[in-house]
Design a protein around this motif. Sequence first.
Motif, PDB file in Angstrom:
ATOM      1  N   MET B   7      52.367  -6.377  30.805  1.00 22.39           N
ATOM      2  CA  MET B   7      51.977  -6.068  29.420  1.00 22.39           C
ATOM      3  C   MET B   7      50.945  -7.093  28.992  1.00 22.39           C
ATOM      4  O   MET B   7      50.538  -7.816  29.753  1.00 22.39           O
ATOM      5  N   SER B   8      50.303  -6.672  27.828  1.00 23.85           N
ATOM      6  CA  SER B   8      49.318  -7.681  27.186  1.00 23.85           C
ATOM      7  C   SER B   8      49.849  -8.454  26.503  1.00 23.85           C
ATOM      8  O   SER B   8      50.498  -8.077  25.376  1.00 23.85           O
ATOM      9  N   VAL B   9      49.802  -9.852  26.587  1.00 24.01           N
ATOM     10  CA  VAL B   9      50.472 -10.810  25.616  1.00 24.01           C
ATOM     11  C   VAL B   9      49.155 -11.777  25.281  1.00 24.01           C
ATOM     12  O   VAL B   9      48.717 -12.329  25.789  1.00 24.01           O
ATOM     13  N   ASN B  10      48.897 -11.669  23.840  1.00 21.88           N
ATOM     14  CA  ASN B  10      47.888 -12.447  23.036  1.00 21.88           C
ATOM     15  C   ASN B  10      46.571 -12.096  23.795  1.00 21.88           C
ATOM     16  O   ASN B  10      45.796 -12.936  24.240  1.00 21.88           O
ATOM     17  N   GLY B  11      46.737 -10.878  24.466  1.00 27.65           N
ATOM     18  CA  GLY B  11      45.210 -10.316  24.860  1.00 27.65           C
ATOM     19  C   GLY B  11      45.120 -10.561  26.308  1.00 27.65           C
ATOM     20  O   GLY B  11      43.863 -10.373  27.036  1.00 27.65           O
ATOM     21  N   LYS B  12      46.137 -11.285  27.185  1.00 27.72           N
ATOM     22  CA  LYS B  12      45.899 -11.594  28.604  1.00 27.72           C
ATOM     23  C   LYS B  12      46.954 -10.629  29.212  1.00 27.72           C
ATOM     24  O   LYS B  12      48.140 -10.583  28.635  1.00 27.72           O
ATOM     25  N   THR B  13      46.538  -9.882  30.100  1.00 28.48           N
ATOM     26  CA  THR B  13      47.526  -9.094  30.941  1.00 28.48           C
ATOM     27  C   THR B  13      48.478  -9.863  31.822  1.00 28.48           C
ATOM     28  O   THR B  13      48.048 -10.924  32.594  1.00 28.48           O
ATOM     29  N   VAL B  14      49.859  -9.656  31.514  1.00 30.88           N
ATOM     30  CA  VAL B  14      50.731 -10.666  32.377  1.00 30.88           C
ATOM     31  C   VAL B  14      51.629  -9.584  33.075  1.00 30.88           C
ATOM     32  O   VAL B  14      51.762  -8.453  32.686  1.00 30.88           O
ATOM     33  N   SER B  15      52.222 -10.047  34.250  1.00 34.11           N
ATOM     34  CA  SER B  15      53.349  -9.385  34.711  1.00 34.11           C
ATOM     35  C   SER B  15      54.312 -10.110  35.190  1.00 34.11           C
ATOM     36  O   SER B  15      54.175 -11.365  35.421  1.00 34.11           O
ATOM     37  N   GLY B  16      55.284  -9.581  35.686  1.00 32.51           N
ATOM     38  CA  GLY B  16      56.458 -10.309  36.286  1.00 32.51           C
ATOM     39  C   GLY B  16      57.577  -9.390  36.656  1.00 32.51           C
ATOM     40  O   GLY B  16      57.670  -8.287  36.376  1.00 32.51           O
ATOM     41  N   ASN B  17      58.583 -10.201  37.348  1.00 28.74           N
ATOM     42  CA  ASN B  17      59.914  -9.523  37.840  1.00 28.74           C
ATOM     43  C   ASN B  17      60.971  -9.696  36.821  1.00 28.74           C
ATOM     44  O   ASN B  17      61.250 -11.069  36.588  1.00 28.74           O
ATOM     45  N   VAL B  18      61.822  -9.083  36.370  1.00 32.18           N
ATOM     46  CA  VAL B  18      62.780  -9.245  35.462  1.00 32.18           C
ATOM     47  C   VAL B  18      63.835  -8.260  35.603  1.00 32.18           C
ATOM     48  O   VAL B  18      63.734  -7.459  36.277  1.00 32.18           O
ATOM     49  N   GLU B  19      65.110  -8.880  35.284  1.00 29.68           N
ATOM     50  CA  GLU B  19      66.276  -8.051  35.258  1.00 29.68           C
ATOM     51  C   GLU B  19      66.237  -6.989  34.145  1.00 29.68           C
ATOM     52  O   GLU B  19      65.483  -7.279  32.988  1.00 29.68           O
ATOM     53  N   ALA B  20      66.742  -5.853  34.214  1.00 27.82           N
ATOM     54  CA  ALA B  20      66.894  -5.013  33.176  1.00 27.82           C
ATOM     55  C   ALA B  20      67.367  -5.496  31.825  1.00 27.82           C
ATOM     56  O   ALA B  20      66.863  -5.310  30.916  1.00 27.82           O
ATOM     57  N   ARG B  21      68.264  -6.390  31.939  1.00 28.23           N
ATOM     58  CA  ARG B  21      69.049  -6.899  30.721  1.00 28.23           C
ATOM     59  C   ARG B  21      67.949  -8.024  30.329  1.00 28.23           C
ATOM     60  O   ARG B  21      68.576  -8.563  29.060  1.00 28.23           O
ATOM     61  N   THR B  22      66.903  -8.509  30.724  1.00 31.80           N
ATOM     62  CA  THR B  22      66.251  -9.481  30.355  1.00 31.80           C
ATOM     63  C   THR B  22      65.552  -9.320  28.707  1.00 31.80           C
ATOM     64  O   THR B  22      64.927  -8.098  28.960  1.00 31.80           O
ATOM     65  N   LEU B  23      65.833 -10.064  28.064  1.00 24.82           N
ATOM     66  CA  LEU B  23      65.176  -9.760  26.542  1.00 24.82           C
ATOM     67  C   LEU B  23      63.868 -10.107  26.607  1.00 24.82           C
ATOM     68  O   LEU B  23      63.173 -11.127  27.212  1.00 24.82           O
ATOM     69  N   LEU B  24      62.884  -9.498  25.399  1.00 15.91           N
ATOM     70  CA  LEU B  24      61.585  -9.716  25.544  1.00 15.91           C
ATOM     71  C   LEU B  24      61.423 -11.329  25.073  1.00 15.91           C
ATOM     72  O   LEU B  24      60.494 -11.852  25.906  1.00 15.91           O
ATOM     73  N   GLN B  26      63.102 -13.536  26.044  1.00 20.22           N
ATOM     74  CA  GLN B  26      63.515 -14.591  27.241  1.00 20.22           C
ATOM     75  C   GLN B  26      62.139 -14.523  28.117  1.00 20.22           C
ATOM     76  O   GLN B  26      61.836 -15.437  28.813  1.00 20.22           O
ATOM     77  N   PHE B  27      61.487 -13.400  28.242  1.00 19.06           N
ATOM     78  CA  PHE B  27      60.446 -13.184  29.143  1.00 19.06           C
ATOM     79  C   PHE B  27      59.374 -13.912  28.373  1.00 19.06           C
ATOM     80  O   PHE B  27      58.694 -14.754  29.375  1.00 19.06           O
ATOM     81  N   LEU B  28      59.229 -14.020  27.186  1.00 21.27           N
ATOM     82  CA  LEU B  28      58.011 -14.685  26.400  1.00 21.27           C
ATOM     83  C   LEU B  28      58.284 -16.278  26.780  1.00 21.27           C
ATOM     84  O   LEU B  28      57.405 -17.111  27.187  1.00 21.27           O
ATOM     85  N   ARG B  29      59.659 -16.651  26.516  1.00 20.37           N
ATOM     86  CA  ARG B  29      59.774 -18.161  26.652  1.00 20.37           C
ATOM     87  C   ARG B  29      59.920 -18.527  28.020  1.00 20.37           C
ATOM     88  O   ARG B  29      59.348 -19.940  28.419  1.00 20.37           O
ATOM     89  N   GLU B  30      60.786 -17.887  28.692  1.00 21.88           N
ATOM     90  CA  GLU B  30      61.157 -18.412  29.958  1.00 21.88           C
ATOM     91  C   GLU B  30      60.237 -18.016  31.367  1.00 21.88           C
ATOM     92  O   GLU B  30      59.754 -19.061  31.964  1.00 21.88           O
ATOM     93  N   ASN B  31      59.835 -16.724  31.346  1.00 22.92           N
ATOM     94  CA  ASN B  31      58.569 -16.521  32.294  1.00 22.92           C
ATOM     95  C   ASN B  31      57.259 -17.164  31.937  1.00 22.92           C
ATOM     96  O   ASN B  31      56.581 -17.572  32.848  1.00 22.92           O
ATOM     97  N   LEU B  32      56.993 -16.724  30.843  1.00 21.44           N
ATOM     98  CA  LEU B  32      55.482 -17.145  30.336  1.00 21.44           C
ATOM     99  C   LEU B  32      55.449 -18.258  29.728  1.00 21.44           C
ATOM    100  O   LEU B  32      54.233 -18.876  29.318  1.00 21.44           O
ATOM    101  N   GLY B  33      56.487 -19.141  29.206  1.00 21.44           N
ATOM    102  CA  GLY B  33      56.349 -20.533  28.674  1.00 21.44           C
ATOM    103  C   GLY B  33      55.757 -20.292  27.311  1.00 21.44           C
ATOM    104  O   GLY B  33      55.385 -21.474  26.722  1.00 21.44           O
ATOM    105  N   LEU B  34      55.922 -19.284  26.590  1.00 22.35           N
ATOM    106  CA  LEU B  34      55.382 -19.299  25.255  1.00 22.35           C
ATOM    107  C   LEU B  34      56.526 -19.531  24.347  1.00 22.35           C
ATOM    108  O   LEU B  34      57.364 -18.696  23.810  1.00 22.35           O
ATOM    109  N   THR B  35      56.942 -20.875  24.032  1.00 20.84           N
ATOM    110  CA  THR B  35      58.070 -21.178  23.426  1.00 20.84           C
ATOM    111  C   THR B  35      57.898 -21.420  21.479  1.00 20.84           C
ATOM    112  O   THR B  35      58.752 -21.794  21.284  1.00 20.84           O
ATOM    113  N   GLY B  36      56.760 -20.632  21.311  1.00 17.47           N
ATOM    114  CA  GLY B  36      56.444 -20.661  19.894  1.00 17.47           C
ATOM    115  C   GLY B  36      57.517 -19.780  19.226  1.00 17.47           C
ATOM    116  O   GLY B  36      57.917 -19.704  18.044  1.00 17.47           O
TER     117      GLY B  36
END
Lengths: 264, 161
Positions: B7-24, B26-36
């Motif tokens: 997906m595009s996050v703040n204008g940057k294309t990012v990708s990753g592997n997640v479980e189906a149950r991963t919440l958005l 969690q993906f933002l905070r834990e995979n991308l480190g966007l803890t805001g």
Amino acid sequence: MYDFEYHKPKSVADAVAALKKASDGKFMAGGMTLIPTLKQRLAQPSDVIDLGAIGDLRGIKVDGNTVTIGAMTKHAEVAASAEVAKAIPALAKLAANIGDGQVRNRGTIGGSVANSDPAADYPAAVLALGATITTNERKIAADDFFKGLFETALKEGEIITSISFPTATKAAYMKFPNPASRYAMVGVFVAQTASGPRVAVTGAGACAFRVKEMEDALAKNWSPDAVAGVKVPADGLNGDIHGSPEYRAHLVTVMAKRAVAAAG
Amino acid sequence: MTMSVSMSVNGKTVSGNVEARTLLVQFLRENLGLTGTHVGCDTSQCGACVVHVDGISVKSCTLLAVQADGAKVTTIEGLAKSAEQLHPMQEAFRENHGLQCGFCTPGMVMSAIDLVKRHNYEVTEEIVRHGLEGNICRCTGYHNIVKAIVAGASAMKAAGV
Ligand SMILES: Cc1cc2nc3c(=O)[nH]c(=O)nc-3n(C[C@H](O)[C@H](O)[C@H](O)COP(=O)(O)OP(=O)(O)OC[C@H]3O[C@@H](n4cnc5c(N)ncnc54)[C@H](O)[C@@H]3O)c2cc1C
Ligand code: FES
Ligand code: FES
């Protein structure tokens, strides 16, 4: 949340096929009820079938005296629709007061009606306006749809595709919202329909129900005073930390009076 | 079930592997480190987690990461042009003392921007109070938040954002 297999079919037929193949599948619309339920581990479906990519299920059509709303149409879209506001203003206003802005941006009419939460708003409108629920298999009259607590006439693997509301000469919905969740402690939808007045209550019982005595009173005299004297029995009504059955029974009359006054 | 998302996050294309149950969130905070983007509840009621998905404010704690596959996501980190130049709505919160501990603030700002755009930059106190029903603040008593959003709406209009 327990893990599951995720599917995002492009058509109703594919969604039904995915559900039939799953050992314990669940459809997902806006996820505003389903995801909180999964997060609390109150359900553990093997498969979640997301209806979000099925374009056919979205949109609003007004045709003569009928407003048809696709099952995946979001509360915010109904609230902002000029067509709905013109044809059935009470319905647009109801949608505008469901939950909060972010819930309205995701939650759908089909999900709300399929879920039959005792405190949900849409069921009152569906029942009072005498709407028709269209599924991939059949058409179901509102009077035959709500069966009990989170229980409807829908069969396993049946998908609501749209809901058609006949317009009414007068209609209004009044709810006493729970101050924290905004769900209805009690909500009353009144409508002057082609077949006479209809009054439907949500929040008070296991599912939305009609109050025949109020309808008869309004048929004789459409005025707040006509319903003011009609009390519903507290027996079997919902009681919780937010309000006793007696309190809710009292609110039914109060909200009905206000709704009739608002309908004009 | 592991799935790949992009997906595009703040204008940057990012990708990753997640479980189906991963919440958005969690993906933002834990995979991308966007803890805001914060998590303040588990009942979908507090709004600390609000982000924009394709321009619309949503609770990222009540959306699966896989549901946002292919979408354009904006988080609080994506608003400011630079460390020196905050988004007009962020600046309005600072100017009007619209925060105390700051925990609810990212969600407040994200909800506010969507609300202001939906109302064509013209908001009243009443519109703002109704529009904030999905955002809970434990500190401020809301008064300065409402003031900040009314001021931020005019500032956004003037800045053309
Ligand atoms: C904080 C909060 C406050 C809320 N406040 C209110 C409120 O004030 N009033 C109110 O009415 N609601 C309220 N809701 C609930 C909200 O309106 C939900 O959106 C709605 O109840 C469910 O719709 P959904 O699209 O999110 O469905 P989902 O959560 O995706 O699905 C709900 C259920 O319906 C089934 N389902 C979904 N779509 C279909 C379909 N087309 N055919 C067959 N089955 C289907 C699913 O399998 C699931 O079992 C609130 C929710 C939250 C989180
Ligand atoms: S963390 Fe999302 S609403 Fe509270
Ligand atoms: S500033 Fe502390 S919760 Fe809002």
